[in-house]
Design a protein around this motif. Structure first.
Motif, PDB file in Angstrom:
ATOM      1  N   THR A  18       0.826  -1.216   0.000  1.00 18.55           N
ATOM      2  CA  THR A  18       0.000   0.000   0.000  1.00 18.55           C
ATOM      3  C   THR A  18       0.859   1.265   0.000  1.00 18.55           C
ATOM      4  N   GLY A  19       2.185   1.099  -0.041  1.00 19.51           N
ATOM      5  CA  GLY A  19       3.092   2.249   0.123  1.00 19.51           C
ATOM      6  C   GLY A  19       3.395   3.011  -1.159  1.00 19.51           C
ATOM      7  N   ASP A  20       4.159   4.066  -0.973  1.00 18.33           N
ATOM      8  CA  ASP A  20       4.515   4.987  -2.053  1.00 18.33           C
ATOM      9  C   ASP A  20       5.322   4.288  -3.167  1.00 18.33           C
ATOM     10  N   LEU A  21       6.298   3.484  -2.769  1.00 18.92           N
ATOM     11  CA  LEU A  21       7.153   2.824  -3.768  1.00 18.92           C
ATOM     12  C   LEU A  21       6.325   1.908  -4.671  1.00 18.92           C
ATOM     13  N   ARG A  24       4.037   4.255  -6.922  1.00 17.74           N
ATOM     14  CA  ARG A  24       4.679   5.127  -7.910  1.00 17.74           C
ATOM     15  C   ARG A  24       5.605   4.381  -8.862  1.00 17.74           C
ATOM     16  N   ARG A  50      -1.422  -3.252   5.829  1.00 14.75           N
ATOM     17  CA  ARG A  50      -2.299  -3.397   7.000  1.00 14.75           C
ATOM     18  C   ARG A  50      -3.625  -2.690   6.795  1.00 14.75           C
ATOM     19  N   ARG A  51      -3.648  -1.786   5.812  1.00 13.46           N
ATOM     20  CA  ARG A  51      -4.837  -0.936   5.685  1.00 13.46           C
ATOM     21  C   ARG A  51      -6.075  -1.766   5.354  1.00 13.46           C
ATOM     22  N   ASP A  92      -0.076  -7.992   9.429  1.00  8.89           N
ATOM     23  CA  ASP A  92       0.947  -7.201  10.114  1.00  8.89           C
ATOM     24  C   ASP A  92       2.215  -8.048  10.169  1.00  8.89           C
ATOM     25  N   VAL A 125       9.338  -1.638   2.194  1.00 10.87           N
ATOM     26  CA  VAL A 125       8.979  -1.180   3.546  1.00 10.87           C
ATOM     27  C   VAL A 125      10.146  -0.396   4.127  1.00 10.87           C
TER      28      VAL A 125
HETATM   29  N1  NAP Z   1       9.175   5.857  -2.342  1.00 12.26           N
HETATM   30  C1  NAP Z   1      10.228   5.848  -3.120  1.00 12.26           C
HETATM   31  O1  NAP Z   1      10.284   6.463  -4.201  1.00 12.26           O
HETATM   32  C2  NAP Z   1      11.459   5.059  -2.726  1.00 12.26           C
HETATM   33  C3  NAP Z   1      12.614   5.166  -3.535  1.00 12.26           C
HETATM   34  C4  NAP Z   1      13.727   4.403  -3.205  1.00 12.26           C
HETATM   35  C5  NAP Z   1      13.691   3.570  -2.111  1.00 12.26           C
HETATM   36  N2  NAP Z   1      12.574   3.500  -1.327  1.00 12.26           N
HETATM   37  C6  NAP Z   1      12.586   2.583  -0.184  1.00 12.26           C
HETATM   38  O2  NAP Z   1      11.477   1.696  -0.292  1.00 12.26           O
HETATM   39  C7  NAP Z   1      10.972   1.397   1.004  1.00 12.26           C
HETATM   40  C8  NAP Z   1       9.502   1.757   1.090  1.00 12.26           C
HETATM   41  O3  NAP Z   1       9.345   3.166   0.930  1.00 12.26           O
HETATM   42  P1  NAP Z   1       7.923   3.865   0.734  1.00 12.26           P
HETATM   43  O4  NAP Z   1       8.229   5.267   0.400  1.00 12.26           O
HETATM   44  O5  NAP Z   1       7.076   3.075  -0.191  1.00 12.26           O
HETATM   45  O6  NAP Z   1       7.301   3.783   2.230  1.00 12.26           O
HETATM   46  P2  NAP Z   1       5.793   3.997   2.687  1.00 12.26           P
HETATM   47  O7  NAP Z   1       5.016   4.761   1.688  1.00 12.26           O
HETATM   48  O8  NAP Z   1       5.862   4.503   4.086  1.00 12.26           O
HETATM   49  O9  NAP Z   1       5.177   2.517   2.734  1.00 12.26           O
HETATM   50  C9  NAP Z   1       5.431   1.605   3.772  1.00 12.26           C
HETATM   51  C10 NAP Z   1       4.633   0.339   3.546  1.00 12.26           C
HETATM   52  O10 NAP Z   1       4.926  -0.570   4.619  1.00 12.26           O
HETATM   53  C11 NAP Z   1       3.712  -1.108   5.088  1.00 12.26           C
HETATM   54  N3  NAP Z   1       3.847  -1.466   6.496  1.00 12.26           N
HETATM   55  C12 NAP Z   1       4.463  -0.744   7.468  1.00 12.26           C
HETATM   56  N4  NAP Z   1       4.414  -1.423   8.637  1.00 12.26           N
HETATM   57  C13 NAP Z   1       3.762  -2.576   8.375  1.00 12.26           C
HETATM   58  C14 NAP Z   1       3.406  -3.701   9.171  1.00 12.26           C
HETATM   59  N5  NAP Z   1       3.750  -3.770  10.460  1.00 12.26           N
HETATM   60  N6  NAP Z   1       2.768  -4.723   8.600  1.00 12.26           N
HETATM   61  C15 NAP Z   1       2.415  -4.673   7.286  1.00 12.26           C
HETATM   62  N7  NAP Z   1       2.725  -3.648   6.466  1.00 12.26           N
HETATM   63  C16 NAP Z   1       3.379  -2.608   7.023  1.00 12.26           C
HETATM   64  C17 NAP Z   1       2.702  -0.009   4.902  1.00 12.26           C
HETATM   65  O11 NAP Z   1       1.433  -0.589   4.870  1.00 12.26           O
HETATM   66  P3  NAP Z   1       0.171   0.035   5.653  1.00 12.26           P
HETATM   67  O12 NAP Z   1       0.308   1.515   5.559  1.00 12.26           O
HETATM   68  O13 NAP Z   1      -0.996  -0.528   4.914  1.00 12.26           O
HETATM   69  O14 NAP Z   1       0.294  -0.452   7.031  1.00 12.26           O
HETATM   70  C18 NAP Z   1       3.118   0.522   3.534  1.00 12.26           C
HETATM   71  O15 NAP Z   1       2.577  -0.289   2.519  1.00 12.26           O
HETATM   72  C19 NAP Z   1      11.871   2.135   1.985  1.00 12.26           C
HETATM   73  O16 NAP Z   1      12.917   1.284   2.373  1.00 12.26           O
HETATM   74  C20 NAP Z   1      12.410   3.277   1.151  1.00 12.26           C
HETATM   75  O17 NAP Z   1      13.628   3.750   1.646  1.00 12.26           O
HETATM   76  C21 NAP Z   1      11.462   4.228  -1.623  1.00 12.26           C
END
Ligand code: NAP
Length: 393
Positions: A18-21, A24, A50-51, A92, A125
């Motif tokens: 469900t996250g940004d990565l 996007r 988890r959502r 979770d 994550v």
């Molecule tokens: N975003 C980018 O462009 C980008 C670029 C390069 C690297 N990264 C790396 O990719 C990773 C993810 O980044 P993001 O930006 O996508 O983060 P994010 O938007 O905060 O997403 C985090 C994800 O983790 C899930 N999550 C967190 N705790 C959980 C739990 N206890 N059980 C189940 N699911 C859980 C959340 O789900 P729920 O909200 O549904 O709980 C959500 O889907 C990080 O390591 C980041 O450094 C991201």
């Protein structure tokens, strides 16, 4: 049963579905891979979050993200294939009991979709959960199997420093083989980055002059107009150095400076990149004082719009000292590059958005043209990575 590593039938299990990565990058990339015919027939995606949402709601959101972020327009027949591949699984991942249920769920999909028990575990994550998830996969016996393959994919950041990176590596290797661990830097997938080696090693005009006798300096600049946005929690613990320099910029630097590899196998390329990094001059306190500048953006105006300073952004402490800009000069002490400085710049809220490598050649003797006016500009080769891609002279 004998394991067949070439059979790419598999379930892609996305932790952080469900996250940004995922929204996007991962889902738009999967959509484009489907469009290009690169996804095997027996392939499924299980997105974990988890959502509280129904599968239908989840897919609707994914469709909206694919429409927004895909480089190709959404075609209904391709979307419908992706739609059929995805399932949303609420769980979770800190609760270890849940891994056995997940395992069973994946095995049921194997039965229905003939995905051959192969797995790609993608950890989209926050980095503090990498070890938790890998441990969960281990105790439920989901990581290594005789008759199928399992791969683990991790994005940056990989640890916070050398010590924590080694600790994390050690933990991963207790559960997965080295060959099954993919430490991803998505920057390397950009078209122009992939072409740096082609440009250098398949054009005879470049290789002969690609050294300290002809090149005065090399500049690598990755600049952003955007601020930290909603990613303050992550960025505050990272800063520009960890977010951009130790991964993307070091990869670009090594591609620009490396010797030709003996072949195009991953290990051969890695060996040559490593030699470049090992030849970088030692980072001492004196080096830092003379050659590195850190900065942090204050409030200002970008494209006519007022923007807040870094310390006023969401989730950033008022006394934060995290750097949002790094500029540095370094030398690679080997035969090819001794004496040619490499300048690195990266930062947020800068005047321009872009990524480019500028190769500045040494001046020609000023004896023919412009000899009285001294206005001869240096010869530059510009390799542009974004926003537009190309090589310019
Ligand atoms: N975003 C980018 O462009 C980008 C670029 C390069 C690297 N990264 C790396 O990719 C990773 C993810 O980044 P993001 O930006 O996508 O983060 P994010 O938007 O905060 O997403 C985090 C994800 O983790 C899930 N999550 C967190 N705790 C959980 C739990 N206890 N059980 C189940 N699911 C859980 C959340 O789900 P729920 O909200 O549904 O709980 C959500 O889907 C990080 O390591 C980041 O450094 C991201």
């Amino acid at each position: 049963m004998i394991r067949n590593d070439k059979d790419l039938s598999a379930i892609l299990v996305i932790f952080g579905g469900t996250g940004d990565l995922t929204h996007r990058k991962l889902m738009p990339a999967l959509y484009n891979m489907l469009l290009d015919g690169l996804v095997p027939e027996n392939f499924r995606v299980v997105s974990i979050g988890r959502r509280d949402k129904t599968e239908e709601e989840y897919k609707k959101e994914i469709r909206a993200s694919v429409e927004k972020h895909s480089r190709n327009k959404v075609d209904e027949s391709i979307w419908s294939r992706l739609n059929d591949m995805i399932t949303y699984y609420r769980f979770d991942f800190r609760e270890y009991d849940g891994y056995l249920m997940l395992k069973k769920y994946l095995e049921e999909i194997d039965e229905k979709a003939n995905t051959k028990s192969n797995r790609i575990y993608y950890l989209a994550v926050a980095p503090e959960y990498f070890e938790t998830i890998v441990h969960g996969l281990h105790i439920a016996d989901m990581a290594r199997k005789e008759s199928s393959w399992s791969r683990l994919v991790i994005e940056k950041p990989f640890g916070k420093d050398l010590k924590t990176a080694r600790q994390l590596n050690q933990k991963l290797l207790e559960v997965f083989d080295e060959k099954s661990i993919y430490r991803i830097d998505h920057y390397l997938g950009k078209e122009m980055i992939q072409n740096i080696m082609v440009l250098r090693f398949s054009n005879s005009i470049f290789e002969a002059i690609w050294n300290n006798r002809f090149i005065d300096n090399i500049q690598i600049s990755l600049t952003e107009k955007l601020g930290v946005g909603s990613r303050g929690n992550y960025y505050e613990n990272s800063g520009a150095m960890r977010d951009m320099v130790q991964n993307h910029i070091m990869q670009i630097l090594s591609l620009v400076a490396m010797e030709p590899p003996v072949n195009l196998k991953t290990d051969s390329i890695r060996t040559e990149k490593l030699k470049v990094i090992e030849a970088i001059e030692d980072i001492t306190p004196e080096f830092l004082r003379e050659n590195v500048v850190f900065g942090q953006y204050g409030k200002g105006v970008i494209d006519g719009n007022p923007v807040v300073g870094y310390r006023e952004e969401e989730n950033i402490p008022k006394d934060s000292n995290t750097e949002t800009l790094v500029a540095m000069k370094l030398h690679i002490n080997n035969f090819r590059w001794a004496g040619t400085p490499f300048y690195i710049r990266t930062g947020k809220r800068l005047g321009t958005y872009g990524a480019e490598i500028v190769i500045q050649f040494k001046d020609l003797p000023n004896i023919l043209y412009f000899k009285d006016s001294n206005i001869q500009e240096p010869n530059l080769l510009v390799i542009r990575i974004q926003p537009n891609v190309g090589v310019f002279f």
